[in-house]
Design an enzyme around this catalytic site. Structure first.
Site, mmCIF file in Angstrom:
data_model
loop_
_atom_site.group_PDB
_atom_site.id
_atom_site.type_symbol
_atom_site.label_atom_id
_atom_site.label_comp_id
_atom_site.label_asym_id
_atom_site.label_seq_id
_atom_site.Cartn_x
_atom_site.Cartn_y
_atom_site.Cartn_z
ATOM 1 C CD GLU A 1 1.450 1.334 2.173
ATOM 2 O OE1 GLU A 1 1.235 2.289 1.389
ATOM 3 O OE2 GLU A 1 2.476 0.638 2.126
ATOM 4 C CG HIS B 1 4.575 3.547 0.392
ATOM 5 N ND1 HIS B 1 3.558 2.721 -0.027
ATOM 6 C CD2 HIS B 1 5.449 3.593 -0.651
ATOM 7 C CE1 HIS B 1 3.802 2.297 -1.258
ATOM 8 N NE2 HIS B 1 4.949 2.823 -1.650
#
Length: 303
Positions: free
Chosen positions: A260, A278
């Site tokens: 990420e 997220h």
């Protein structure tokens, strides 16, 4: 004065409460090398998912032995070397209750987005396309939702899915949950074979590793829908893309990624993937609850 470092942001009202409570608060994000030096100056570090507190950072904190508490604002603590910190007298805590509803609602939202092509119709219409005939979806009512893991978030998801008329089944390493007889407990293999929708609610750790890989995808129904709002790494992204390409998975919703921000172009450009960055706990209400829980933890710990 107790010094608190907040690296990944926090509710402003909660920060004000900490300052009013006599704590010194520094809100700033540091990359790894910078954090190694700064960690020695604080009694508390509050992180979310962006900051990783691994052994090298903990070792630096131990040089001054000032750091006493690490708090993860959220459910999991997989971005912290918990055992190592605890072994060296640093307490690790999180806020497991605060974001359950927000993540559950995102999960249900992704289910609707997949079932009715909302995720892709929004894109193609902006390109001037009118693909009405291509977007014949499915209803959630009467479908079977399989929950992998049955903790707080899964229970909130189950409640909402059941209200929508879905059949809810679940599997969990702790076994059958008492007081949830509306839902059916079964093994992972049984769940994979029977579910129309599968939602994952387990933490990522080095012991568990990948929960859904190529072998598990092969055990699923053809045309299953997959939702992952738990953690990147519990689903093998390579295996997921393969299952999407073959049609084994009709569509997938992914909020969390192995890396990420994600750089997996095959995944984030796939036409049958609904994506969010997220944001499971990213609601005003959840952040306020997380902030208050952090205030309560720190106040109790030091006073």
């Amino acid at each position: 004065m107790v010094r608190i470092l907040i690296t990944d942001g926090m509710d402003k009202n909660a920060i004000t409460k900490l300052i009013e409570g006599g704590f010194e608060v520094v809100e700033k994000h540091y990359e790894v090398e910078g954090l190694k030096e700064k960690v020695k100056e604080f009694d508390v570090i509050v992180v979310r998912s962006a900051t990783k507190i691994r052994k090298p950072i903990i070792d630096k904190a131990l040089e001054t032995k000032r750091l006493k508490l690490i708090i993860r604002g959220g459910v999991g603590v997989d971005n912290i070397d918990v055992n190592y910190a605890m072994e060296h007298g640093i307490q690790v805590m999180n806020t497991p209750n605060a974001s359950s509803i927000s993540v559950a609602e995102l999960t249900i939202g992704h289910m609707f987005a997949l079932a009715r092509y909302i995720y892709i119709a929004n894109v193609t219409m902006r390109n001037g396309e009118w693909n009405k005939k291509q977007y014949k979806g499915v209803e959630l009512i009467g479908k079977t939702l399989g929950l992998i893991g049955f903790g707080r978030i899964a229970k909130e998801t189950a409640k909402r899915a059941y209200a929508l008329g879905m059949n809810v089944i679940y599997t969990d390493k702790k076994g059958k949950a008492e007081g949830y007889d509306k839902y059916t407990y079964m093994s992972l293999d049984e769940l994979l074979a029977k579910s129309d929708f599968i939602s994952i609610h387990v933490p990522f750790n080095r012991e568990n590793g990948v929960i859904l890989g190529e072998e598990e995808f092969n055990k699923m129904k053809n045309g299953v829908y997959l939702i992952n709002t738990a953690r990147g790494g519990v689903v093998c992204e390579k295996a997921l893309v393969k299952a999407l390409d073959s049609g084994k998975v009709a569509a997938a919703a992914v909020d969390v990624f192995e890396e990420e921000p994600t750089r997996n172009e095959k995944l984030y450009t796939h036409p049958r993937v609904s994506l969010t960055p997220h944001i499971g706990a990213s609601t005003k209400e959840a952040q306020a609850r997380i902030g208050q829980e952090i205030v309560d933890i720190i106040t109790k710990f030091f006073k």
